[in-house]
Scaffold this active site. Sequence first.
Site, PDB file in Angstrom:
ATOM      1  N   ASP A  66      -1.545  -5.935 -10.873  1.00  0.00           N
ATOM      2  CA  ASP A  66      -2.927  -5.700 -10.438  1.00  0.00           C
ATOM      3  C   ASP A  66      -3.767  -5.130 -11.578  1.00  0.00           C
ATOM      4  OD1 ASP A  66      -1.822  -3.149 -10.583  1.00  0.00           O
ATOM      5  OD2 ASP A  66      -1.779  -2.845  -8.422  1.00  0.00           O
ATOM      6  N   ASN A 133       0.223   5.493   1.884  1.00  0.00           N
ATOM      7  CA  ASN A 133      -0.010   4.808   3.168  1.00  0.00           C
ATOM      8  C   ASN A 133       0.806   3.507   3.248  1.00  0.00           C
ATOM      9  OD1 ASN A 133      -1.345   3.151   1.394  1.00  0.00           O
ATOM     10  ND2 ASN A 133      -3.358   3.331   2.349  1.00  0.00           N
ATOM     11  N   HIS A 135       1.044   1.162   1.086  1.00  0.00           N
ATOM     12  CA  HIS A 135       0.507  -0.044   0.427  1.00  0.00           C
ATOM     13  C   HIS A 135       1.397  -0.457  -0.738  1.00  0.00           C
ATOM     14  CE1 HIS A 135      -2.159   2.513  -2.496  1.00  0.00           C
ATOM     15  NE2 HIS A 135      -1.042   2.178  -3.080  1.00  0.00           N
ATOM     16  N   GLU A 140      -3.617  -2.961   1.215  1.00  0.00           N
ATOM     17  CA  GLU A 140      -3.737  -1.765   2.056  1.00  0.00           C
ATOM     18  C   GLU A 140      -3.370  -2.121   3.506  1.00  0.00           C
ATOM     19  OE1 GLU A 140      -4.331   1.107   0.754  1.00  0.00           O
ATOM     20  OE2 GLU A 140      -5.729   0.941  -0.922  1.00  0.00           O
TER      21      GLU A 140
HETATM   22  P1  PGA Z   1       2.091   5.894  -7.832  1.00  0.00           P
HETATM   23  O1  PGA Z   1       1.258   5.014  -6.854  1.00  0.00           O
HETATM   24  O2  PGA Z   1       3.115   5.056  -8.478  1.00  0.00           O
HETATM   25  O3  PGA Z   1       1.063   6.402  -8.828  1.00  0.00           O
HETATM   26  O4  PGA Z   1       2.684   7.008  -7.013  1.00  0.00           O
HETATM   27  C1  PGA Z   1       1.806   3.961  -6.178  1.00  0.00           C
HETATM   28  C2  PGA Z   1       0.686   3.316  -5.437  1.00  0.00           C
HETATM   29  O5  PGA Z   1      -0.163   4.036  -4.876  1.00  0.00           O
HETATM   30  O6  PGA Z   1       0.631   2.089  -5.414  1.00  0.00           O
END
Ligand code: PGA
Length: 241
Positions: A66, A133, A135, A140
């Site tokens: 992404d 959450n 995702h 999301e």
């Molecule tokens: P993080 O985030 O690896 O910074 O904990 C993961 C995400 O929110 O996709």
Amino acid sequence: MQIILVKDYQEMSQELNKQFIDQIKLKPESVLGFTTGGTPKGMAKHFAQEINNGLDVSEVTIVNLDEYVCEPETSVFSVYNWMMTHVFEPIHQDFKAFHILKGNANKQEELTRFKKVLEDNPRDIQMLGLGTNAHIGANEPGTPFDQELFVADSHESTIQAVINLFGISKEEAPTQMFTMGFKEIMEAKKVVLAASGKSKAQAVKAILEEEIDVSIPASILKTHHNFVFIIDDEAASLLDN
Ligand code: PGA
């Protein structure tokens, strides 16, 4: 699904790195699906070390999951800058190729371009971090499971996570992201999801103990034929078993 329980962030990083290094050793021309953020930071250190110690990556291609809608070179939070800082600058070898979505490109044109990149570079492995959450990428809760590569609106918790991680103001924080959809994530031959820390515990519990549902985006991974889920003690702390 293979679940790998580890003690802490350090062990999770080692395990994530092992998954990627083993893949390269198995197939030197592997296509690796990378992600950025807090989850793979430790992994990237081990990865760079191993490659700088002599593992040949001249046939390896990297594709990113992404990118924020932003000016990639001047935004501290961009996937582009993360990859430069944690992967391409520390590693003293050139990969065969790397592909990152262009955060400042025309959205429709960029989606078309990157779809072709993904078609031309079938991923052998895809690394994923887990949102609080549940995702994955910027898919999301509520995103349909047949979603293809798209520009997603970030949820408030995701925007807040970027603000906390980079110490930026709300005005500076990105609100949209180019992201592989579930479709492209599921197309990888192997998917490795990693979760560390208390903030991920609720999401881990939902994935493992609840039914597959769009309200729990990562739950779809339970239907992938080669899904590895690495979980540390704190992230596993709310599990019944
Ligand atoms: P993080 O985030 O690896 O910074 O904990 C993961 C995400 O929110 O996709």
